[in-house]
Design an enzyme around this catalytic site. Structure first.
Site, PDB file in Angstrom:
ATOM      1  N   VAL A 198       0.840  -1.199   0.000  1.00  8.14           N
ATOM      2  CA  VAL A 198       0.000   0.000   0.000  1.00  8.14           C
ATOM      3  C   VAL A 198       0.877   1.252   0.000  1.00  8.14           C
ATOM      4  O   VAL A 198       0.627   2.203  -0.753  1.00  8.14           O
ATOM      5  CB  VAL A 198      -0.958  -0.002   1.199  1.00  8.14           C
ATOM      6  CG1 VAL A 198      -1.798   1.271   1.216  1.00  8.14           C
ATOM      7  CG2 VAL A 198      -1.865  -1.225   1.154  1.00  8.14           C
ATOM      8  N   ASP A 199       1.902   1.273   0.814  1.00  9.16           N
ATOM      9  CA  ASP A 199       2.822   2.405   0.820  1.00  9.16           C
ATOM     10  C   ASP A 199       3.461   2.605  -0.551  1.00  9.16           C
ATOM     11  O   ASP A 199       3.586   3.731  -1.041  1.00  9.16           O
ATOM     12  CB  ASP A 199       3.924   2.186   1.853  1.00  9.16           C
ATOM     13  CG  ASP A 199       3.500   2.540   3.262  1.00  9.16           C
ATOM     14  OD1 ASP A 199       2.613   3.394   3.426  1.00  9.16           O
ATOM     15  OD2 ASP A 199       4.069   1.968   4.211  1.00  9.16           O
ATOM     16  N   LEU A 200       3.907   1.505  -1.155  1.00  9.14           N
ATOM     17  CA  LEU A 200       4.605   1.605  -2.433  1.00  9.14           C
ATOM     18  C   LEU A 200       3.676   2.112  -3.534  1.00  9.14           C
ATOM     19  O   LEU A 200       4.049   2.995  -4.330  1.00  9.14           O
ATOM     20  CB  LEU A 200       5.199   0.253  -2.805  1.00  9.14           C
ATOM     21  CG  LEU A 200       6.319  -0.242  -1.872  1.00  9.14           C
ATOM     22  CD1 LEU A 200       6.677  -1.691  -2.195  1.00  9.14           C
ATOM     23  CD2 LEU A 200       7.553   0.642  -1.965  1.00  9.14           C
ATOM     24  N   GLY A 212       3.003   5.735  -3.124  1.00  9.38           N
ATOM     25  CA  GLY A 212       4.109   6.529  -3.639  1.00  9.38           C
ATOM     26  C   GLY A 212       4.095   6.635  -5.151  1.00  9.38           C
ATOM     27  O   GLY A 212       4.351   7.708  -5.720  1.00  9.38           O
TER      28      GLY A 212
END
Length: 384
Positions: free
Chosen positions: A171-173, A176
């Protein structure tokens, strides 16, 4: 001194106030393709500098993975003097990226509404968990919690097992990546309007956007998807299988590929069997098909079988560990490894023919470029 071809984003200046992963991953994408990225950390540094082991010196590998090609300075933005330095940088910047707790920038007097009046051409990108308003507005978001909330964990895991966090901070990636896309869209629009705008990329939105094909299946059927381990909910055989050595993953998407599979393993009759002649039939007889295939796969070395299948038009791969994947000859061929002054990392996956990504500097030490950006002695008293 190494000479580098200017990247596609050469001349773009980005002030990066973000920490941890989503924001830094976004700005590393921009930096790899030529943008000048100035990473501003609090005096104690981005917390991921301590997210180890492993460490290189006193810096955790986690930080090193998403902060190359950046200039680094430390500022305490709760202090008037350091906010003035930030504003000086923004006066010469195209993009601001931040992921502070919502309301922090406003409390310091440098929120979007203030900055857009002072810098009307600035692209202001905020990475957050849930956005500023709504039922979850302004609440903190972390990858694993958002995986749980948005249903990603519910579809990940063995059929009889518990919901399982995906093994990378996906999810973070993706947040980004979405931030980088949004920034580039806003820059493209600025070429026509001359105006900056606010770009927002949230973990919540990004997590929901990744749930294909489960969301369209739900819209069609109204039924919550069930965990299926490695198996695909719609396609068969699309799963991990045992062989005489390493496991393989088959990703058979159509009848032609299935016929090729059966030909390679000398079982052409399987392709014509009523239980296996179409994807729908194969999906209804998954266990029976698995038994038939694994009986024949047992005579094969898994890596040899996977190579033979893919060269015969059947998507397939051996299930490798990370070291084996990094050491694969195709990894080197695709130039996906970076080595620079003792730093090693994964290269940009974005390949441009005339203006490729370049790797110009290792991740900065804390406050490494203070003198270059602000001159001598500007923050010595603050750190004392």
């Amino acid at each position: 001194m190494l000479n580098f071809m200017p990247g596609s984003l050469a001349g773009l200046r980005v002030v990066d106030l973000s920490r941890v992963l989503g924001g830094p991953y976004c700005t590393q994408i921009l930096a790899d393709h030529g943008a000048q990225v100035i990473k501003i950390e609090p005096p104690g540094g981005d917390e991921t500098r301590q997210w180890g082991p492993p460490f290189e010196g006193d810096t955790a590998a986690y930080f090193l993975g998403v902060n190359r090609n950046k200039l680094g300075v430390a500022l305490d933005l709760s202090q008037d003097t350091d906010r003035i330095k930030l504003l000086d940088l923004l006066a010469r910047a195209d993009v601001l990226v931040e992921n502070f707790k919502i309301g922090t920038m406003e409390r310091w007097g440098i929120g979007y509404e203030t900055l857009k009046e002072r810098f009307p051409g600035l692209i202001h990108c905020r990475v957050s968990g849930f956005g500023a308003d709504g039922p979850l507005g302004a609440l903190p978001g972390y990858d694993a919690a958002v995986q749980a909330l948005c249903g990603l964990m519910s579809v990940n895991g063995e059929a009889e097992g518990e919901p399982l966090r995906i093994g990378v901070p996906i999810v973070d990636l993706v947040t980004g990546m979405n931030a980088a896309l949004g920034i580039l869209m806003a820059l493209r629009e600025r070429e026509m309007s001359g105006r900056g705008q606010f770009v927002e990329s949230t973990l919540f939105d990004s997590a929901l956007s990744m749930l294909h094909p489960h969301t369209p299946n739900w819209f069609c059927s109204g039924e919550d998807p069930q965990r299926s381990g490695n198996a695909h909910p719609n396609i068969t055989p699309y799963d991990k299988f045992r062989t005489g050595s390493v496991d393989i993953f088959l990703a058979v998407g159509n009848n032609g590929q299935f016929a090729n599979l059966c030909s390679v393993i000398d079982a052409p009759a399987l392709a014509a069997h009523p239980h296996f002649e179409s994807n729908g039939a194969r999906s209804a007889h998954r266990s029976e098909l698995r038994a038939e295939l694994e009986q024949r796969f047992a005579a094969w070395d898994g890596e040899q079988l996977a190579d033979t299948l893919i060269r015969n038009g059947v998507p397939c791969a051996p299930v490798l560990g990370l070291g084996a994947a990094l050491g694969h000859p195709h990894t080197a061929h695709r130039e996906m490894l970076v080595e620079l002054d003792g730093y090693r990392g994964i290269a940009s996956p974005i390949k441009l023919s005339r203006t490729p990504a370049t790797y110009r500097s290792t991740p900065p030490a804390l406050n490494q470029h203070e003198r270059e950006l602000f001159g001598e002695g500007d923050s010595a008293d603050r750190r004392a």
